[in-house]
Motif scaffolding. Sequence first.
Motif, PDB file in Angstrom:
ATOM      1  N   LYS A 196       0.822  -1.214   0.000  1.00  0.00           N
ATOM      2  CA  LYS A 196       0.000   0.000   0.000  1.00  0.00           C
ATOM      3  C   LYS A 196       0.856   1.264   0.000  1.00  0.00           C
ATOM      4  O   LYS A 196       0.334   2.373   0.110  1.00  0.00           O
ATOM      5  CB  LYS A 196      -0.910   0.013   1.229  1.00  0.00           C
ATOM      6  CG  LYS A 196      -1.853  -1.185   1.319  1.00  0.00           C
ATOM      7  CD  LYS A 196      -2.631  -1.184   2.630  1.00  0.00           C
ATOM      8  CE  LYS A 196      -3.512  -2.417   2.754  1.00  0.00           C
ATOM      9  NZ  LYS A 196      -4.218  -2.478   4.056  1.00  0.00           N
ATOM     10  N   GLY A 197       2.164   1.075  -0.122  1.00  0.00           N
ATOM     11  CA  GLY A 197       3.060   2.225  -0.149  1.00  0.00           C
ATOM     12  C   GLY A 197       3.379   2.786   1.222  1.00  0.00           C
ATOM     13  O   GLY A 197       3.874   3.918   1.332  1.00  0.00           O
ATOM     14  N   LEU A 198       3.121   2.022   2.280  1.00  0.00           N
ATOM     15  CA  LEU A 198       3.371   2.495   3.631  1.00  0.00           C
ATOM     16  C   LEU A 198       4.647   1.870   4.194  1.00  0.00           C
ATOM     17  O   LEU A 198       5.036   0.767   3.811  1.00  0.00           O
ATOM     18  CB  LEU A 198       2.194   2.148   4.550  1.00  0.00           C
ATOM     19  CG  LEU A 198       0.827   2.737   4.186  1.00  0.00           C
ATOM     20  CD1 LEU A 198      -0.240   2.208   5.145  1.00  0.00           C
ATOM     21  CD2 LEU A 198       0.864   4.253   4.214  1.00  0.00           C
ATOM     22  N   THR A 199       5.273   2.587   5.093  1.00  0.00           N
ATOM     23  CA  THR A 199       6.471   2.113   5.769  1.00  0.00           C
ATOM     24  C   THR A 199       6.129   1.814   7.222  1.00  0.00           C
ATOM     25  O   THR A 199       5.530   2.649   7.909  1.00  0.00           O
ATOM     26  CB  THR A 199       7.589   3.169   5.724  1.00  0.00           C
ATOM     27  OG1 THR A 199       7.914   3.453   4.361  1.00  0.00           O
ATOM     28  CG2 THR A 199       8.833   2.675   6.441  1.00  0.00           C
ATOM     29  N   VAL A 200       6.497   0.627   7.698  1.00  0.00           N
ATOM     30  CA  VAL A 200       6.238   0.262   9.086  1.00  0.00           C
ATOM     31  C   VAL A 200       7.260   0.949   9.992  1.00  0.00           C
ATOM     32  O   VAL A 200       8.471   0.845   9.770  1.00  0.00           O
ATOM     33  CB  VAL A 200       6.314  -1.264   9.291  1.00  0.00           C
ATOM     34  CG1 VAL A 200       6.163  -1.607  10.774  1.00  0.00           C
ATOM     35  CG2 VAL A 200       5.230  -1.963   8.487  1.00  0.00           C
ATOM     36  N   VAL A 201       6.767   1.661  11.005  1.00  0.00           N
ATOM     37  CA  VAL A 201       7.638   2.267  12.014  1.00  0.00           C
ATOM     38  C   VAL A 201       7.125   1.889  13.399  1.00  0.00           C
ATOM     39  O   VAL A 201       5.941   1.583  13.564  1.00  0.00           O
ATOM     40  CB  VAL A 201       7.696   3.802  11.876  1.00  0.00           C
ATOM     41  CG1 VAL A 201       8.398   4.204  10.591  1.00  0.00           C
ATOM     42  CG2 VAL A 201       6.301   4.421  11.930  1.00  0.00           C
ATOM     43  N   THR A 202       8.000   1.906  14.354  1.00  0.00           N
ATOM     44  CA  THR A 202       7.630   1.546  15.724  1.00  0.00           C
ATOM     45  C   THR A 202       7.570   2.790  16.604  1.00  0.00           C
ATOM     46  O   THR A 202       8.020   3.872  16.208  1.00  0.00           O
ATOM     47  CB  THR A 202       8.659   0.568  16.315  1.00  0.00           C
ATOM     48  OG1 THR A 202       9.923   1.248  16.450  1.00  0.00           O
ATOM     49  CG2 THR A 202       8.834  -0.647  15.416  1.00  0.00           C
ATOM     50  N   THR A 203       7.041   2.612  17.800  1.00  0.00           N
ATOM     51  CA  THR A 203       6.997   3.738  18.735  1.00  0.00           C
ATOM     52  C   THR A 203       8.409   4.205  19.066  1.00  0.00           C
ATOM     53  O   THR A 203       8.642   5.404  19.275  1.00  0.00           O
ATOM     54  CB  THR A 203       6.270   3.337  20.032  1.00  0.00           C
ATOM     55  OG1 THR A 203       6.868   2.139  20.566  1.00  0.00           O
ATOM     56  CG2 THR A 203       4.793   3.081  19.773  1.00  0.00           C
ATOM     57  N   GLN A 204       9.349   3.285  19.085  1.00  0.00           N
ATOM     58  CA  GLN A 204      10.738   3.637  19.335  1.00  0.00           C
ATOM     59  C   GLN A 204      11.264   4.532  18.202  1.00  0.00           C
ATOM     60  O   GLN A 204      11.969   5.521  18.454  1.00  0.00           O
ATOM     61  CB  GLN A 204      11.589   2.375  19.448  1.00  0.00           C
ATOM     62  CG  GLN A 204      13.028   2.608  19.870  1.00  0.00           C
ATOM     63  CD  GLN A 204      13.796   1.303  19.996  1.00  0.00           C
ATOM     64  OE1 GLN A 204      14.143   0.667  19.002  1.00  0.00           O
ATOM     65  NE2 GLN A 204      14.040   0.889  21.237  1.00  0.00           N
ATOM     66  N   ASP A 205      10.912   4.183  16.962  1.00  0.00           N
ATOM     67  CA  ASP A 205      11.312   5.002  15.815  1.00  0.00           C
ATOM     68  C   ASP A 205      10.740   6.415  15.925  1.00  0.00           C
ATOM     69  O   ASP A 205      11.440   7.412  15.702  1.00  0.00           O
ATOM     70  CB  ASP A 205      10.827   4.372  14.501  1.00  0.00           C
ATOM     71  CG  ASP A 205      11.482   3.044  14.191  1.00  0.00           C
ATOM     72  OD1 ASP A 205      12.652   2.860  14.580  1.00  0.00           O
ATOM     73  OD2 ASP A 205      10.822   2.194  13.573  1.00  0.00           O
ATOM     74  N   VAL A 206       9.455   6.503  16.226  1.00  0.00           N
ATOM     75  CA  VAL A 206       8.779   7.804  16.297  1.00  0.00           C
ATOM     76  C   VAL A 206       9.339   8.638  17.439  1.00  0.00           C
ATOM     77  O   VAL A 206       9.543   9.859  17.287  1.00  0.00           O
ATOM     78  CB  VAL A 206       7.257   7.618  16.437  1.00  0.00           C
ATOM     79  CG1 VAL A 206       6.570   8.968  16.640  1.00  0.00           C
ATOM     80  CG2 VAL A 206       6.691   6.926  15.196  1.00  0.00           C
ATOM     81  N   ASP A 207       9.599   8.013  18.566  1.00  0.00           N
ATOM     82  CA  ASP A 207      10.179   8.733  19.704  1.00  0.00           C
ATOM     83  C   ASP A 207      11.538   9.321  19.325  1.00  0.00           C
ATOM     84  O   ASP A 207      11.848  10.479  19.636  1.00  0.00           O
ATOM     85  CB  ASP A 207      10.337   7.814  20.911  1.00  0.00           C
ATOM     86  CG  ASP A 207       9.013   7.474  21.584  1.00  0.00           C
ATOM     87  OD1 ASP A 207       8.017   8.166  21.287  1.00  0.00           O
ATOM     88  OD2 ASP A 207       8.979   6.508  22.370  1.00  0.00           O
ATOM     89  N   ASN A 208      12.346   8.517  18.644  1.00  0.00           N
ATOM     90  CA  ASN A 208      13.670   8.982  18.233  1.00  0.00           C
ATOM     91  C   ASN A 208      13.551  10.112  17.216  1.00  0.00           C
ATOM     92  O   ASN A 208      14.272  11.120  17.290  1.00  0.00           O
ATOM     93  CB  ASN A 208      14.475   7.828  17.638  1.00  0.00           C
ATOM     94  CG  ASN A 208      15.910   8.211  17.327  1.00  0.00           C
ATOM     95  OD1 ASN A 208      16.616   8.745  18.176  1.00  0.00           O
ATOM     96  ND2 ASN A 208      16.338   7.972  16.096  1.00  0.00           N
ATOM     97  N   ALA A 209      12.622   9.968  16.273  1.00  0.00           N
ATOM     98  CA  ALA A 209      12.422  11.001  15.251  1.00  0.00           C
ATOM     99  C   ALA A 209      11.976  12.310  15.886  1.00  0.00           C
ATOM    100  O   ALA A 209      12.419  13.395  15.483  1.00  0.00           O
ATOM    101  CB  ALA A 209      11.397  10.528  14.227  1.00  0.00           C
TER     102      ALA A 209
END
Length: 347
Positions: free
Chosen positions: A151-164
């Motif tokens: 679907k053109g989406l990238t899987v990210v985790t809460t750890q990824d988002v927190d770091n970003a």
Amino acid sequence: MIKGTVKTEAQYRAVVMDSSSSLKEFSTNRKKYYSKYILNEKVEDDDSKASVMGRLVETLLMEDHLFDEKFHMSVITSAPTGLMLEFVEALYRHTKAATNEDGVLTRGFEDLCKDAYVDSGFKIKIDAVIGKFVGSDAEIYYKEIREVRSKGLTVVTTQDVDNANKIVAELKSNDFTASIVNLVNSARYSVYNQLQVEGYEVFDHLFKSMMDKMIVDHEAKTVQVYDLKCTWSVENFYDEYYLYRRAYIQGFLYHKAAESWASEMGYGDYTILYPKFIVCDSTNYSAPLVYAMSDINMQDALNGFTYKGREYPGVASLIEDLKWAIENNKWNISRENYINNGVVKLG
């Protein structure tokens, strides 16, 4: 030329036109360029952790309202790492290759696991790997990427988002970058995020560009393009990203896009400054730096150059080679080798 606009990334990618990304692809992997841009086959690009973090930071910094259109938030806290990540990615690739047009898997799960095991590089027995995989977060991650990447989406985790979010906070507060990323529209400044310019010409070839940030200073009469990069090594950006990923191609074309856009917008008397790269650390350890292209960098990008014994082709010759390949529909041989009748001098 179509005036600069701010549309969705999907709308931008739907425009059939070369870009700095496709020209870079042509310069490094003609077979991939041919499959992706001539045959219009769906070719998934390899996603490094740094590149995913870069897109995540870019979205949260400049267009956080589009998060759900680009990313899928995983139910797990952190993604698998090391050899298990290699195994999961390999399993995904083999699963995708074994899935027919109706979405039916044509191979058994055990066979897919065997191929993924070989690709992963695990030294422990396959039964031990499968035992670690089944019922774990790694299996959940595998199911998620299998479901959403189509679907053109990238899987990210809460750890990824927190770091970003921490990287975004650093960019907004750091002495070197705060004045750039926090700037907003005013009587003096016009600020554009993700500005798309389509249909500008470089050596009689049409291009499109989507620039992370453009700042027009009406008092100084300047136009400055910025591109955000997220890397593992901020202070080695020149060797490990600018050259390795041929970002000089992007810088040169962005400058041309800005020139065309400014002329059409009535800013013909403004100075189009050379592009700058805002480079942040994907682990949020090193301070961000701003790398500015110079006259020499632009000339090198145009004509090609040699650095530490390695040759880097210029935009002029790349466009000439690309136009030749398109006009003659020849993708399995370079223009130079074709002209020389397939004879290549050694040394």
